[in-house]
Design a protein around this motif. Structure first.
Motif, short mmCIF file in Angstrom:
data_model
loop_
_atom_site.label_atom_id
_atom_site.label_comp_id
_atom_site.label_asym_id
_atom_site.label_seq_id
_atom_site.Cartn_x
_atom_site.Cartn_y
_atom_site.Cartn_z
N ALA A 19 1.74 71.89 63.08
CA ALA A 19 1.86 73.24 62.95
C ALA A 19 2.04 73.88 61.58
CB ALA A 19 3.06 73.53 64.08
N THR A 20 2.05 72.68 60.58
CA THR A 20 2.51 73.28 59.21
C THR A 20 1.12 72.83 58.39
OG1 THR A 20 4.81 73.19 59.74
CG2 THR A 20 3.94 73.51 57.44
N VAL A 21 0.79 73.78 57.63
CA VAL A 21 -0.47 73.59 56.68
C VAL A 21 0.28 72.51 55.68
CG1 VAL A 21 -2.12 74.42 54.97
CG2 VAL A 21 -1.45 75.82 57.10
N ALA A 22 -0.68 71.51 55.33
CA ALA A 22 -0.13 70.53 54.17
C ALA A 22 -0.17 71.04 52.78
CB ALA A 22 -1.09 69.24 54.15
N PRO A 23 0.47 70.73 51.81
CA PRO A 23 1.40 69.55 52.10
C PRO A 23 2.77 69.94 52.68
CG PRO A 23 1.71 70.43 49.69
CD PRO A 23 0.58 71.25 50.41
N THR A 24 3.19 68.81 53.45
CA THR A 24 4.47 69.21 54.15
C THR A 24 5.53 68.12 53.98
OG1 THR A 24 3.66 67.72 56.05
CG2 THR A 24 3.11 70.36 56.11
N THR A 25 6.78 68.45 54.13
CA THR A 25 7.78 67.54 54.20
C THR A 25 8.33 67.62 55.61
OG1 THR A 25 9.33 69.07 53.62
CG2 THR A 25 8.34 67.82 51.77
N LEU A 26 8.93 66.29 56.00
CA LEU A 26 9.46 66.43 57.40
C LEU A 26 10.89 65.89 57.43
CD1 LEU A 26 8.88 66.33 60.57
CD2 LEU A 26 8.21 64.09 60.38
#
Length: 104
Positions: A19-26
């Protein structure tokens, strides 16, 4: 943590990341709360691309599944099977997919 709860946590991670556009942190959390165990996956990145019907998919009221929504459907199905409730929030900086499960 049993295998269904681990599957659920994995699917919550996939929903939040998708659901989140890259770049992402989790960020993944498992916390005891007054109403049960809260499993959550929160992703951050440049905005979101969550499907408008994602909450309906998670709670089981949506009709039809696409390739991008099957993980949300599975997370919702596992949550209901475990007797819990599923939550999904979207903000400009990311999204959070979470489940509240009864304590063992």
């Amino acid at each position: 943590m049993g295998p269904d709860r681990l599957r659920l946590l994995l699917n919550l991670c996939l929903v939040a990341l998708d659901a989140t556009v890259a770049p992402t942190t989790l960020a993944v959390t498992a916390e005891a709360e007054a109403d049960g165990l809260r499993l959550a996956a929160a992703s951050t990145g440049r905005g979101t691309r969550a499907e408008a019907d994602l909450p309906a998919i998670l709670d089981g009221s949506a009709v039809g599944l696409g390739a991008r929504t099957v993980q949300a459907w599975l997370a919702g199905t596992l949550t209901r099977r475990l007797g819990g409730k599923v939550l999904f929030t979207v903000e400009a900086s990311g999204s959070t997919a979470a489940a509240i499960l009864p304590q063992d």
